[in-house]
Design a protein around this motif. Sequence first.
Motif, PDB file in Angstrom:
ATOM      1  N   ALA A  21      -2.562  38.243 -31.178  1.00 14.86           N
ATOM      2  CA  ALA A  21      -2.844  39.586 -30.663  1.00 14.86           C
ATOM      3  C   ALA A  21      -4.274  39.425 -29.699  1.00 14.86           C
ATOM      4  CB  ALA A  21      -3.119  40.464 -31.652  1.00 14.86           C
ATOM      5  N   PRO A  42       2.835  39.721 -29.874  1.00 14.47           N
ATOM      6  CA  PRO A  42       2.042  40.368 -30.771  1.00 14.47           C
ATOM      7  C   PRO A  42       1.863  41.921 -30.558  1.00 14.47           C
ATOM      8  CG  PRO A  42       0.512  39.224 -29.089  1.00 14.47           C
ATOM      9  CD  PRO A  42       2.014  39.080 -28.614  1.00 14.47           C
ATOM     10  N   GLU A 178      -5.386  24.849 -40.888  1.00 16.25           N
ATOM     11  CA  GLU A 178      -5.838  24.519 -39.481  1.00 16.25           C
ATOM     12  C   GLU A 178      -5.692  25.655 -38.469  1.00 16.25           C
ATOM     13  OE1 GLU A 178      -3.273  23.036 -41.343  1.00 16.25           O
ATOM     14  OE2 GLU A 178      -3.497  20.902 -41.119  1.00 16.25           O
ATOM     15  N   GLY A 181      -6.875  32.243 -35.695  1.00 17.74           N
ATOM     16  CA  GLY A 181      -6.422  33.332 -35.884  1.00 17.74           C
ATOM     17  C   GLY A 181      -6.282  33.675 -37.528  1.00 17.74           C
ATOM     18  N   ALA A 215       3.232  25.733 -38.859  1.00 18.70           N
ATOM     19  CA  ALA A 215       2.133  26.062 -38.001  1.00 18.70           C
ATOM     20  C   ALA A 215       0.914  25.693 -38.435  1.00 18.70           C
ATOM     21  CB  ALA A 215       2.437  27.858 -38.170  1.00 18.70           C
ATOM     22  N   GLN A 236       5.733  26.175 -34.869  1.00 19.82           N
ATOM     23  CA  GLN A 236       5.087  27.352 -34.016  1.00 19.82           C
ATOM     24  C   GLN A 236       3.689  27.206 -33.587  1.00 19.82           C
ATOM     25  OE1 GLN A 236       5.629  31.604 -35.247  1.00 19.82           O
ATOM     26  NE2 GLN A 236       3.329  31.862 -35.782  1.00 19.82           N
ATOM     27  N   THR A 239      -2.645  27.872 -30.457  1.00 20.63           N
ATOM     28  CA  THR A 239      -3.910  27.376 -30.002  1.00 20.63           C
ATOM     29  C   THR A 239      -3.531  26.835 -28.648  1.00 20.63           C
ATOM     30  OG1 THR A 239      -5.370  27.254 -32.003  1.00 20.63           O
ATOM     31  CG2 THR A 239      -6.054  26.113 -30.156  1.00 20.63           C
ATOM     32  N   GLY A 325      -7.724  27.513 -33.202  1.00 24.72           N
ATOM     33  CA  GLY A 325      -7.373  26.613 -34.609  1.00 24.72           C
ATOM     34  C   GLY A 325      -8.417  25.447 -34.444  1.00 24.72           C
TER      35      GLY A 325
END
Length: 348
Positions: A21, A42, A178, A181, A215, A236, A239, A325
Motif C-alpha cells: 500500500a 493493495p 525481516e 511494512g 515472506a 511472497q 522489498t 524489509g
Amino acid sequence: MYQDFKDLLGTELPIIQSPMAGVQGSALTIAVSQAGGLGSLPCGMLSIDQIVDEIMAIQAGTDLPYNLNFFSHQPVPYDEKRQSQWQHALQPYFNELKLESPANSSGSSRVPFSHDIADAIEAFKPPIISFHFGLPEQGLLKRVQGWGTKVVSSATTVAEAVWLEQQGVDAIIAQGVEAGGHRAMFMSDDLTTQMGLMALLPRILDRVQVPVIAAGGIGDSLGVKSVLSMGATAAQVGTAYLLCDEAKTSALHRAAIKSDQSLHTALTNIFSGKPARGIVNRAIKELGPMSDTVPDFPYASIEMTQLRGVAEQQSSDDFTPLWCGQNTLGCREVSAKVLTKALAEKIV
Ligand SMILES: Cc1cc2nc3c(=O)[nH]c(=O)nc-3n(C[C@H](O)[C@H](O)[C@H](O)COP(=O)(O)O)c2cc1C
C-alpha cells in the motif's frame, strides 16, 4: 487440498509480489502477473471507487490471475484524549516546519474490508484475496469464499497460523520478522513473539495442513529456492520490487533504499499506530521506534502525514515512512517482468 502452487495460485511461477500500500498500483500487479507470477493490488488505502478502477485496469491489462489485498483490523474509535497527547508530542516539529497546530480530525485513510467493499467487487469475482491483520468476520469471509475466491492471510506466529487454518483459509503466508511494512500480527501486540522466517516457516509447516507461503527477506532466486526446499508452496516478495520501474516508490524512498541507510531498519509504530518495518530516519530515532504515546491504528498517521507533506517539499525524509524489509540486496532498477523471471530462475 492443493497439489502445488499452480493448483493454488493458477500461475506459471511460485512467486507472489507482495501487496504494498502506498507504493504501487495496478501497473505493478499487471506486470508481475504477465511475467507469470501473482501480481497483487493493495486496496487498504484506496476508496471503493479507486478499487473498482484499479480492478478494471488489471482486467484490461491481463487475463491472468491476480490478488487483491485488504486490511482486516478491528477498528477502534477515535480517542480525542490520546490524539491530543500525540499532537502535544509532535508540536515541536509543527513549530519547526512552521505548520499550523494540528486540528483534531478523525479522518483515516485505512479502513478494513466490509460488505460495502464486497458489494463493489463481487461482480469481478477476484481469483485470490489476501488479508492483513487477521480475517474479516465469518459471514463476510464466507461471502467472499462463496464467489469461488481463494482466501489467504498472513501469520506472524504459530498460534495465528493455527487460528487462520481453523477459520478455513486456503493458504497461510508466514511473515518473518525481516519483512518490510506492517506486521500482520493480530493475536498479540507483543513484539517478542515475532520470529525470523528461518524459524517461523518450519514451525508453522509443522502445525498446519494448508499450503504455506514464505515472506520476509527473500530477495533472489536462491532465497526463493531455499524456502521452497524447506516446504513452502510459494514465496511472497515485497522489498525487492520497490525499485522496479512500475512501482510508485518516491524518489526519497528510492534513495534511502539504495543507500547504506537501508542497513538499519526498525519496527516502529509511530507512523500508523501499528508496528511496521521501515528504514530508520529522524522521526523513528526521536519518537520511537516504539512509542507509548502513539494513538491506535490508523490514527497516528493523521499528524505524521501533515509533517511528512511539508518535509518532503523540502526534500527531507525526516517524517516519511520508508517502509522496507531487512534485505535490500535484491532491489533492482529493472522492470517487474525482469525481476519476477530472475526470482524464479532455474526453479520451474
Ligand atoms: C512498502 C511495503 C508496503 C507493504 N504494504 C502491505 C500491504 O498493504 N498489505 C499487506 O498485506 N502487506 C504489506 N506489506 C508486507 C508484505 O505483504 C510482505 O509481508 C513483505 O513485503 C515481505 O517481506 P519483504 O518486504 O522482505 O519481501 C508491505 C511491505 C512493504 C515493503
